[in-house]
Design an enzyme around this catalytic site. Sequence first.
Site, PDB file in Angstrom:
ATOM      1  N   TRP A 142      19.928  27.532  12.734  1.00 20.50           N
ATOM      2  CA  TRP A 142      18.502  27.289  13.024  1.00 20.50           C
ATOM      3  C   TRP A 142      18.445  26.638  14.405  1.00 20.50           C
ATOM      4  O   TRP A 142      19.121  25.608  14.618  1.00 20.50           O
ATOM      5  CB  TRP A 142      17.965  26.341  11.950  1.00 20.50           C
ATOM      6  CG  TRP A 142      16.523  25.988  12.039  1.00 20.50           C
ATOM      7  CD1 TRP A 142      15.467  26.832  12.214  1.00 20.50           C
ATOM      8  CD2 TRP A 142      15.954  24.672  11.898  1.00 20.50           C
ATOM      9  NE1 TRP A 142      14.289  26.128  12.194  1.00 20.50           N
ATOM     10  CE2 TRP A 142      14.556  24.803  11.998  1.00 20.50           C
ATOM     11  CE3 TRP A 142      16.484  23.401  11.685  1.00 20.50           C
ATOM     12  CZ2 TRP A 142      13.687  23.732  11.911  1.00 20.50           C
ATOM     13  CZ3 TRP A 142      15.623  22.319  11.594  1.00 20.50           C
ATOM     14  CH2 TRP A 142      14.240  22.483  11.710  1.00 20.50           C
ATOM     15  N   ASP A 186      21.998  20.844   5.120  1.00 27.72           N
ATOM     16  CA  ASP A 186      20.581  21.094   5.381  1.00 27.72           C
ATOM     17  C   ASP A 186      20.098  22.057   4.305  1.00 27.72           C
ATOM     18  O   ASP A 186      20.612  23.173   4.188  1.00 27.72           O
ATOM     19  CB  ASP A 186      20.407  21.704   6.779  1.00 27.72           C
ATOM     20  CG  ASP A 186      18.936  21.873   7.142  1.00 27.72           C
ATOM     21  OD1 ASP A 186      18.067  21.480   6.334  1.00 27.72           O
ATOM     22  OD2 ASP A 186      18.649  22.400   8.237  1.00 27.72           O
ATOM     23  N   LYS A 212       9.100  25.425   2.085  1.00 29.51           N
ATOM     24  CA  LYS A 212       9.131  26.833   1.619  1.00 29.51           C
ATOM     25  C   LYS A 212       8.980  26.908   0.109  1.00 29.51           C
ATOM     26  O   LYS A 212       8.241  27.750  -0.395  1.00 29.51           O
ATOM     27  CB  LYS A 212      10.453  27.512   2.001  1.00 29.51           C
ATOM     28  CG  LYS A 212      11.032  27.101   3.324  1.00 29.51           C
ATOM     29  CD  LYS A 212      10.433  27.836   4.488  1.00 29.51           C
ATOM     30  CE  LYS A 212      10.876  27.143   5.771  1.00 29.51           C
ATOM     31  NZ  LYS A 212      10.607  27.860   6.965  1.00 29.51           N
TER      32      LYS A 212
HETATM   33  C1  LIG Z   1      17.688  25.654   8.192  1.00 29.00           C
HETATM   34  C2  LIG Z   1      16.393  24.940   8.278  1.00 29.00           C
HETATM   35  N1  LIG Z   1      16.371  23.616   8.237  1.00 29.00           N
HETATM   36  C3  LIG Z   1      15.235  22.918   8.295  1.00 29.00           C
HETATM   37  C4  LIG Z   1      14.029  23.562   8.419  1.00 29.00           C
HETATM   38  C5  LIG Z   1      12.832  22.658   8.483  1.00 29.00           C
HETATM   39  O1  LIG Z   1      11.652  23.124   8.068  1.00 29.00           O
HETATM   40  P1  LIG Z   1      10.426  22.147   7.780  1.00 29.00           P
HETATM   41  O2  LIG Z   1      10.474  21.056   8.782  1.00 29.00           O
HETATM   42  O3  LIG Z   1       9.247  23.025   7.915  1.00 29.00           O
HETATM   43  O4  LIG Z   1      10.637  21.645   6.399  1.00 29.00           O
HETATM   44  C6  LIG Z   1      13.988  24.961   8.485  1.00 29.00           C
HETATM   45  C7  LIG Z   1      12.728  25.686   8.665  1.00 29.00           C
HETATM   46  O5  LIG Z   1      12.655  26.812   9.057  1.00 29.00           O
HETATM   47  C8  LIG Z   1      15.206  25.665   8.394  1.00 29.00           C
HETATM   48  O6  LIG Z   1      15.253  27.005   8.405  1.00 29.00           O
END
Ligand SMILES: Cc1ncc(COP(=O)(O)O)c(C=O)c1O
Length: 447
Positions: A173, A254, A290
């Site tokens: 990411w 993560d 999500k």
């Molecule tokens: C691997 C990963 N970590 C963390 C996040 C963090 O998302 P959010 O801050 O929307 O919870 C995402 C979102 O796309 C992700 O794909």
Amino acid sequence: MAPHFTSSANDISSSSSSAQSRLANISAHMSPSTQSSVFTQDVVPQAPEDPLFGLMAAFRRDTSPNKVDLGVGAYRDDNAKPWVLPVVKMAEEKLRKDPQLNHEYLPIAGLADFTSAAAKLILGGDSPAIKENRVASFQTISGTGAVHLGALFLAKFYPRTANQPVYFSAPTWVNHHQIFGNVGLPVQTYPYFSSSTKGLDFTGMIKGIEAAPEGSIILLHACAHNPTGVDPTAEQWKEIAAVIRSKNHFPFFDCAYQGFASGDLKRDAWAVQYFIEQGFELVVAQSFAKNFGLYGERTGCFHYVAAPSGAEASSTATRVASQLAILQRSEISNPPAYGARIASAVLNDPALFAEWEGNLRTMSGRIITMRKALRQNLENMGTPGTWNHITDQIGMFSFTGLTESQVMKLREDHIYLTKNGRISMAGLNTKNIEYFSKCVDKAVRES
Ligand SMILES: Cc1ncc(COP(=O)(O)O)c(C=O)c1O
């Protein structure tokens, strides 16, 4: 000592005339139109546009009725619309009816009912770590905030005696690079995706982690790896754990897609729970964006888990929590309440929890159906290449293997995806899957 002022009338008039001349001097030098900024181009260069935001803007400008958005990292229903989970509506209803509801600050560590239920969800209801009181959990600004709080904590306290970098999968990411870079930790990558098999480069991954300097921080995606959709098998996770142990590395999980990936919350938490069973000290960044569809409500949690070492483990968790509280206080003071209240209402109510599991199966099931349809269509048309990876991969994203020039050809057909060939499976539906499949077939044949 307090300043002591004595002045005669004369003093005052002479000091006021000198003040007037100072003011006149200042205003002569101050012309708002000629003031230049301290933030010159050299100091603050123009940042490149976030490729995903650029893509989203181009999609919005496109007036074609055929346009397809495959960039967005959020669930869409079969009509390409955002989906408010029925369970979230039920929890909102419950909240609205609660006469005790107020808008006071939450504690620094967040809503306790939420953080403890979040810990149980990812670590397991009967987790020895929870029973032994060796977990510190902090509510965060969604998954991004959890990754950030973890990165900040490690930057400040992890004993990187040999200046070890933090290791990410290649690719990962994109925000991982920015978040860890911002807190001043050097980053490196270990191999992850094989462009030939479009699956896991397991040998490369193991070798990369093994070659990392002893005691490195290794970032792992708990499930539904973003951007590739490629996860290790349970057997491979066991080998990954063994090599991390042999090098005294520190695992940072993560977890942004629990339950959303397979439709099964326990299955998607397997890797984290296996590492805990093996007695690792580790951290977990957990997002509820999500799996609850609570994207804008910024609902997440950060967990520190101490290794099992009796009473000492519990006091380590207490000390870590005390420092996390200071970091949290200086960054956000108190986390936002709304999303945490909704998630907490669901996580702590067996009937709502069962409803949520059903909603998760709806989302993951629709995505799996789209994976199958896309693969089937491409195979039926005899589109050059192999397409098994579309169904082998899991979760929100698929790394299709489409090249940048093929992606640009698709753009001419009003299909929007990132240049690395990643598609958000949630952007496909029964109305656009045929069109998309045909356009992919054309783009692949023409290149
Ligand atoms: C691997 C990963 N970590 C963390 C996040 C963090 O998302 P959010 O801050 O929307 O919870 C995402 C979102 O796309 C992700 O794909």
